[in-house]
Design a protein around this motif. Structure first.
Motif, mmCIF file in Angstrom:
data_model
loop_
_atom_site.group_PDB
_atom_site.id
_atom_site.type_symbol
_atom_site.label_atom_id
_atom_site.label_comp_id
_atom_site.label_asym_id
_atom_site.label_seq_id
_atom_site.Cartn_x
_atom_site.Cartn_y
_atom_site.Cartn_z
ATOM 1 N N GLN A 64 -3.048 -6.261 -8.370
ATOM 2 C CA GLN A 64 -3.856 -6.627 -7.200
ATOM 3 C C GLN A 64 -3.714 -5.561 -6.121
ATOM 4 N N PHE A 65 -4.861 -5.136 -5.574
ATOM 5 C CA PHE A 65 -4.887 -4.094 -4.541
ATOM 6 C C PHE A 65 -5.578 -4.601 -3.287
ATOM 7 N N GLN A 66 -5.359 -3.895 -2.169
ATOM 8 C CA GLN A 66 -6.132 -4.131 -0.957
ATOM 9 C C GLN A 66 -7.170 -3.026 -0.818
ATOM 10 N N GLY A 123 -8.144 -5.902 -19.699
ATOM 11 C CA GLY A 123 -7.202 -6.146 -18.605
ATOM 12 C C GLY A 123 -7.945 -6.451 -17.314
ATOM 13 N N LYS A 124 -7.173 -6.653 -16.236
ATOM 14 C CA LYS A 124 -7.841 -7.051 -14.986
ATOM 15 C C LYS A 124 -7.203 -6.384 -13.776
ATOM 16 N N ILE A 125 -8.034 -5.990 -12.833
ATOM 17 C CA ILE A 125 -7.574 -5.504 -11.530
ATOM 18 C C ILE A 125 -8.329 -6.287 -10.468
ATOM 19 N N ILE A 126 -7.579 -6.815 -9.474
ATOM 20 C CA ILE A 126 -8.208 -7.595 -8.404
ATOM 21 C C ILE A 126 -8.110 -6.784 -7.113
ATOM 22 N N ALA A 159 0.838 -1.197 0.000
ATOM 23 C CA ALA A 159 0.000 0.000 0.000
ATOM 24 C C ALA A 159 0.872 1.245 0.000
ATOM 25 N N GLY A 160 0.443 2.252 -0.711
ATOM 26 C CA GLY A 160 1.156 3.524 -0.741
ATOM 27 C C GLY A 160 2.218 3.612 -1.817
#
Lengths: 176, 575
Positions: free
Chosen positions: A105-107, A171-174, A87-88
């Motif tokens: 991939q993100f939180q 595309g993909k973002i999780i 993060a950040g």
């Protein structure tokens, strides 16, 4: 269609004045909404931009993928790395005909500095179903500071025409 | 009291090749007449080409039909944009400029040769663009031709030819104005409609110059003379042409609204100052709106985007809101003065709803304002644009303005050009009565289908959105509304072209005997000169109904605008 009488510069009637005043007030309100949201709203158009070149950007993205790769997944039959940075941190996304690279991939609730640039033509970053849309230009490193507020798998659609395979550019973002 | 332009003697030595129209008592220069006919014919040719493309691409985006393959879809999409957004409309406007700068001023055409050179360049450019798009696979670059997507050099050359030709025609408009003034063809101020057309011509001048600034470097770049062309810079210049081109339409359309209102219900402008100020607001502020296309581009600051997208405090929007009041108000006063005075809307019920010029005017104003204007201001808001950029909501907006608004108004106006300029009797009058309704309803459905699809994230210029795999099932429904709307609108378009062709090709040459086509034998244009100041100002004729309508419009505007902020507030945080 006809020539007006000689002197047509006349005072406005009462109804015209009323409408003009109301319309003007509405225009002032429309104008004020944008700075108001700029200072108080949570969704603003990113402005941070850097000059870059495809070579420079590729170096950055390769280093980024190498450092933070956590797995692999396939889109359109092509295997792509899945990458999660802490993060950040700065996160990189690359647009080229007709691929978004890599899978990010993100939180949820964390902040990321998402860099986007194109290697060739103009592309459109359209995150669905979140429905955030940004223009992606070659030579420009566009930085969006984002906080995902929902979890799941999101699709990046290219929404700027980039020749014949345009509609296959997915595309993909999780978000966990 | 307004009078018809005074008839002055033709200046000695000038070619006095003109006729006096028996219906309007206007003098029509024969050069003007031929130029109007030529430009109008080319306009309709381009409308047909663009219309065929419209049908095929709509049937492809209607997911259940999905007619064309990807190559032909993108190719015809490019063709559709060029023919409709530029060729059809600009040819029609050029006809309007020739008309406005001569007949309405009682003047001669002072530069017919130059005007023909302009027309020929536009024709060659327009046809060349069509040919290049159809036969060169590389030139499938969409109407915008965003650098670094590279088309054939002839593609850019056709744009340049067309733009320079149009610029030459615009210059002849100004020459005509100056010569008419110098030869004292009219006294005092020019008529409001000419003032509006002049606004359009001034906007067109810098629109076309900016078009050259965008396209000439692209042409050199396609020939490898220029090594690089920055895509951000191209976008800035291109939209300095692409968006203002639609503002030229706006000014021309509003002028035609005033003319249609005068020709079908005999209005007198409520206050010349009010209407002219509204045009002046366009002149100064409307082209800042070019920034609407760059709101989510990299490299630009909030301040730049906000000042430009708001037309420096929405002053151009104010201009449109003024016209949105002053035209229906003038119609209300004129109809009330005829005795249709019952209640708030008795005058409206008694309007000539079977007169194609009237129905086209009303439908055009509703579609342009209530759908096109409201959605345009909303999606042109800096932050809200993030939800909208390059989704189908965008073409949803401009199909309401350009198709439902401008094109419909131009179609309605054509029905009067045929008897008055072509001097052919209008055939298929029953079709003409229905055509504005069919076309209006069709384009309304097209817009609504596109807007609701775009709200669900469907992108524009996309052959098959199901690849994305994320669109909800309701998209099938909204895309079907778009498709069905397109079928209805194309039906309206075919009706229009048929009426025009049958009238021109099969009708005998005949001087017009009346102004109205179906709704009566009176002459509203002459009636309008009989409206006295007392009638205009009398208490019972005041436009109370119009005031109610514009306030209802404002409420709808506010609801739509604010609900979009609410929608934006629900998405991810981004800065």
């Amino acid at each position: 269609m006809l020539a007006p009488e000689k002197i047509w510069w006349k005072p406005l009637g009462r109804i015209e004045k009323t409408w003009l005043t109301v319309a003007l007030v509405w225009c002032v309100f429309l104008t004020l909404m944008m700075p108001l949201w700029y200072f108080m709203g949570k969704q603003n158009v990113p402005a941070e931009t850097y000059r870059t070149t495809p070579t420079q950007y590729n170096e950055k993205i390769n280093a980024f993928v190498e450092q933070y790769k956590i797995g692999e997944d396939t889109i359109n039959g092509i295997t792509l790395p899945v990458v999660e940075a802490p993060a950040g941190s700065d996160v990189y996304l690359r647009a080229s005909t007709w691929q978004w690279y890599p899978i990010l991939q993100f939180q949820k609730g964390e902040t990321y500095r998402l860099h986007i640039s194109s290697m060739d033509l103009q592309h459109g970053f359209s995150l669905q179903p979140v429905n955030i849309n940004l223009q992606v230009l070659p030579g420009y490193d566009y930085v969006a500071t984002i906080v995902p507020t929902t979890t799941g798998e999101f699709t990046i659609v290219c929404n700027e025409f980039c020749s014949l395979g345009h509609h296959t550019m997915i595309g993909k973002i999780i978000v966990k | 009291m307004a009078t018809l332009a005074p008839t002055t003697q033709w200046v000695k030595g000038a070619k006095d090749d003109y006729r006096v129209c028996g219906v309007t008592t206007l003098k029509v220069d024969m050069h003007t007449e031929r130029l109007i006919i030529a430009n109008a014919v080319m306009a309709v040719v381009c409308l047909v080409l663009g219309g065929i493309a419209a049908l095929l691409i709509a049937l492809t985006r209607w997911q259940a039909v999905h007619l064309l393959d990807a190559t032909w879809f993108y190719r015809l999409l490019t063709l559709h944009g060029v023919d409709m957004l530029v060729a059809w409309i600009v040819f029609f406007e050029m006809a309007g400029l020739h008309f406005g700068s001569t007949a309405l001023l009682n003047a001669r055409h002072a530069a017919p040769k130059l005007a023909w050179i302009g027309f020929i360049m536009m024709t060659v450019g327009g046809l060349m663009a069509n040919a290049v798009i159809l036969f060169d696979p590389k030139s499938t670059v969409a109407f915008t031709a965003y650098v670094p997507l590279k088309a054939h050099p002839l593609f850019y050359l056709s744009y340049i030819l067309f733009a320079v030709g149009a610029l030459i025609t615009v210059i002849t408009f100004f020459i005509n104005l100056v010569v008419a003034k110098r030869e004292k063809r009219f006294e005092g101020s020019m008529p409001l409609a000419v003032f509006g057309l002049m606004t359009a011509a001034i906007l067109a001048t810098y629109t076309l110059l900016e078009g050259a600034t965008a396209i000439v470097p692209a042409f050199l770049w396609s020939l490898d003379i220029l090594p690089n062309y920055d895509p951000g810079i191209y976008r800035n210049f291109f939209w300095g042409f692409g968006h203002p081109a639609q503002q030229v339409n706006l000014a021309a359309m509003v002028s035609i609204w005033y003319m249609l209102a005068q020709m079908t219900v005999g209005i007198r402008p409520v206050n010349e100052k009010f209407s002219r100020l509204a045009f002046i607001l366009y002149l100064f502020f409307i082209n800042l709106g070019s920034a609407h296309h760059l709101l989510v581009d990299p490299g630009l600051t909030f301040a730049w985007k906000a000042v430009n997208t708001s037309y420096a405090m929405y002053l151009a929007v104010l201009g449109s809101m003024m016209h949105a009041f002053s035209i229906p108000a003038a119609m209300e006063i004129a109809l009330r003065a005829k005795g249709y005075n019952k209640g708030l809307f008795g005058w409206l019920r008694n309007g000539p709803w079977n007169e194609p010029g009237f129905s086209a005017l009303v439908m055009s104003m509703i579609l342009f304002g209530w759908i096109g204007g409201v959605t345009g201001v909303t999606i042109g808001t800096e932050q809200i644009n993030m939800l909208v950029h390059n989704t189908l909501r965008l073409p949803g907006h401009f199909h309401a303005t350009v198709v439902g608004g401008t094109t419909l108004a131009f179609m309605g106006f054509t029905y009067y050009v045929i008897p008055l300029i072509f001097r052919k009797e209008l055939k298929l009058k029953k079709w003409a009565v229905w055509q504005p309704y069919v076309y209006g309803v069709g384009s309304a459905l097209v817009s609504l289908g596109m807007i609701t699809s775009g709200l669900q994230g469907v992108s524009r210029r996309n052959w098959d959105i199901t690849f994305a795999g994320v669109v909800p099932g309701t998209v099938d429904l909204t895309l079907a509304i778009f498709g069905i709307g397109a079928l209805i609108a194309v039906t309206g378009g075919i009706m229009y072209v048929t009426i025009v062709l049958v009238s021109i090709l099969t009708g005998e040459r005949k001087e017009a005997s009346g102004l109205l086509l179906v709704s009566g034998t009176n002459n509203p244009l002459l009636d309008s000169t009989k409206l006295t100041d007392e009638q205009m100002e009398s208490k019972q004729n005041q436009p109370k109904g119009t005031l109610v309508m514009v306030f209802a419009f404002l409420v709808w505007f506010a609801v739509y605008y604010l609900s979009n902020w609410w929608l934006l507030g629900r998405t991810w945080f981004i800065r």
